[in-house]
Design a protein around this motif. Structure first.
Motif, PDB file in Angstrom:
ATOM      1  N   ASP A  58      -8.940  -4.556   8.278  1.00  0.00           N
ATOM      2  CA  ASP A  58      -9.248  -5.112   7.063  1.00  0.00           C
ATOM      3  C   ASP A  58      -9.569  -4.185   6.036  1.00  0.00           C
ATOM      4  O   ASP A  58     -10.921  -3.673   5.887  1.00  0.00           O
ATOM      5  CB  ASP A  58     -10.345  -6.208   7.343  1.00  0.00           C
ATOM      6  N   LEU A  59      -8.802  -3.720   5.196  1.00  0.00           N
ATOM      7  CA  LEU A  59      -9.031  -2.473   4.419  1.00  0.00           C
ATOM      8  C   LEU A  59      -9.792  -3.055   3.114  1.00  0.00           C
ATOM      9  O   LEU A  59     -10.804  -2.073   2.652  1.00  0.00           O
ATOM     10  CB  LEU A  59      -7.775  -1.683   3.958  1.00  0.00           C
ATOM     11  N   GLU A  60      -9.518  -4.230   2.995  1.00  0.00           N
ATOM     12  CA  GLU A  60     -10.480  -4.762   1.665  1.00  0.00           C
ATOM     13  C   GLU A  60     -11.978  -4.854   2.145  1.00  0.00           C
ATOM     14  O   GLU A  60     -12.718  -4.521   1.107  1.00  0.00           O
ATOM     15  CB  GLU A  60      -9.781  -5.916   1.278  1.00  0.00           C
ATOM     16  N   ALA A  61     -12.283  -5.282   3.406  1.00  0.00           N
ATOM     17  CA  ALA A  61     -13.584  -5.389   3.654  1.00  0.00           C
ATOM     18  C   ALA A  61     -14.191  -3.799   4.028  1.00  0.00           C
ATOM     19  O   ALA A  61     -15.451  -3.509   3.436  1.00  0.00           O
ATOM     20  CB  ALA A  61     -13.694  -5.982   4.915  1.00  0.00           C
ATOM     21  N   LEU A  63     -13.198  -1.318   2.065  1.00  0.00           N
ATOM     22  CA  LEU A  63     -13.698  -0.811   0.660  1.00  0.00           C
ATOM     23  C   LEU A  63     -14.919  -1.240   0.201  1.00  0.00           C
ATOM     24  O   LEU A  63     -15.646  -0.692  -0.339  1.00  0.00           O
ATOM     25  CB  LEU A  63     -12.382  -1.068  -0.410  1.00  0.00           C
ATOM     26  N   ALA A  64     -15.117  -2.598   0.291  1.00  0.00           N
ATOM     27  CA  ALA A  64     -16.461  -3.341  -0.127  1.00  0.00           C
ATOM     28  C   ALA A  64     -17.602  -2.753   0.672  1.00  0.00           C
ATOM     29  O   ALA A  64     -18.564  -2.400  -0.054  1.00  0.00           O
ATOM     30  CB  ALA A  64     -16.398  -4.876   0.120  1.00  0.00           C
ATOM     31  N   HIS A  93      -0.150   0.164   2.012  1.00  0.00           N
ATOM     32  CA  HIS A  93      -1.247  -0.487   1.824  1.00  0.00           C
ATOM     33  C   HIS A  93      -1.837  -1.020   3.179  1.00  0.00           C
ATOM     34  O   HIS A  93      -2.831  -1.913   3.262  1.00  0.00           O
ATOM     35  CB  HIS A  93      -0.920  -1.801   0.943  1.00  0.00           C
ATOM     36  N   MET A  97      -6.284   1.842   0.653  1.00  0.00           N
ATOM     37  CA  MET A  97      -6.540   0.794  -0.374  1.00  0.00           C
ATOM     38  C   MET A  97      -7.523   1.414  -1.509  1.00  0.00           C
ATOM     39  O   MET A  97      -8.486   2.336  -0.753  1.00  0.00           O
ATOM     40  CB  MET A  97      -7.406  -0.358   0.030  1.00  0.00           C
ATOM     41  N   GLN A  99      -9.661   0.998  -5.454  1.00  0.00           N
ATOM     42  CA  GLN A  99     -10.020  -0.052  -6.620  1.00  0.00           C
ATOM     43  C   GLN A  99      -9.330   0.446  -7.748  1.00  0.00           C
ATOM     44  O   GLN A  99      -9.520   1.676  -8.324  1.00  0.00           O
ATOM     45  CB  GLN A  99     -11.482   0.223  -6.757  1.00  0.00           C
ATOM     46  N   GLU A 150      -3.486   6.774  -3.273  1.00  0.00           N
ATOM     47  CA  GLU A 150      -4.592   5.860  -3.540  1.00  0.00           C
ATOM     48  C   GLU A 150      -5.585   6.339  -4.401  1.00  0.00           C
ATOM     49  O   GLU A 150      -5.991   5.639  -5.434  1.00  0.00           O
ATOM     50  CB  GLU A 150      -5.592   5.554  -2.131  1.00  0.00           C
ATOM     51  N   HIS A 153      -4.187   5.395  -7.881  1.00  0.00           N
ATOM     52  CA  HIS A 153      -4.572   3.931  -8.041  1.00  0.00           C
ATOM     53  C   HIS A 153      -5.789   3.824  -8.758  1.00  0.00           C
ATOM     54  O   HIS A 153      -6.043   2.861  -9.770  1.00  0.00           O
ATOM     55  CB  HIS A 153      -4.583   2.961  -6.728  1.00  0.00           C
TER      56      HIS A 153
END
Length: 184
Positions: A58-61, A63-64, A93, A97, A99, A150, A153
């Protein structure tokens, strides 16, 4: 990246030998491209241990979690390194990841065994030593391209169709730099 936060989770630190040197070498390789195309370089701080305990996929988690650990005060970018996947993905991806218009990005490690296995079948006529060298060079190229992809991005760069562009939606061995539209 003055005073830039560079973080590596426990799984990432356990994978490569001399993880700090490997992380800094990845940034140095990216700097060669950044200097040639933009006249800039990233200046990372000392890589730090990151107590990230999220799911590895879970790259989104991740990152957060990275943003919660290091807000990025005093740094242009904050980079987090997480563990490699047990398979050989082509999509950036699944490997990183960032922002958009932010300062945080996470990068997954590149597993040398998965890289070697991906090269073994199509290159089975090459001697083992040459396949290992090819796998190492490809891993280093992928790591560099991923960091640059990245990073771009965070500056608002979008995906492109050119297979030679770092901003292509999938990794390819022809990736060699940023296209003119990405540079603009």
């Amino acid at each position: 990246m003055p005073g830039g936060g560079v973080w590596a989770d426990a799984a990432s630190r356990a994978q490569p030998i001399r993880w700090k040197e490997r992380v800094l070498a990845q940034v140095d390789r990216a700097n060669a491209v950044l200097k040639a195309q933009f006249g800039v370089r990233l200046e990372p701080g000392e890589p730090l241990a990151w107590d990230h305990r999220g799911r590895g996929d879970d790259l989104e988690a991740a990152l957060a979690d990275l943003a919660a650990v290091d807000e990025g005060r005093g740094a242009d970018w904050v980079i987090g390194f997480v563990s490699a996947l047990p398979f050989f993905p082509d999509s950036p991806h699944l490997l990183g990841m960032a922002q958009y218009f932010g300062r945080h990005l996470v990068l997954r490690g590149m597993d040398q065994l998965a890289e070697l296995q991906a090269i073994d079948a199509p290159c089975d006529k090459l001697p083992a030593q040459e396949r290992e060298q090819l796998a190492r060079e490809r891993r280093l190229h992928r790591e560099t391209a991923l960091l640059l992809h990245e990073w771009a991005h965070t500056l608002g760069a979008f995906h492109e169709r050119s297979g030679e562009s770092i901003m292509h939606v999938s990794y390819g061995h022809r990736v060699s730099g940023f296209s003119a539209p990405s540079v603009e």
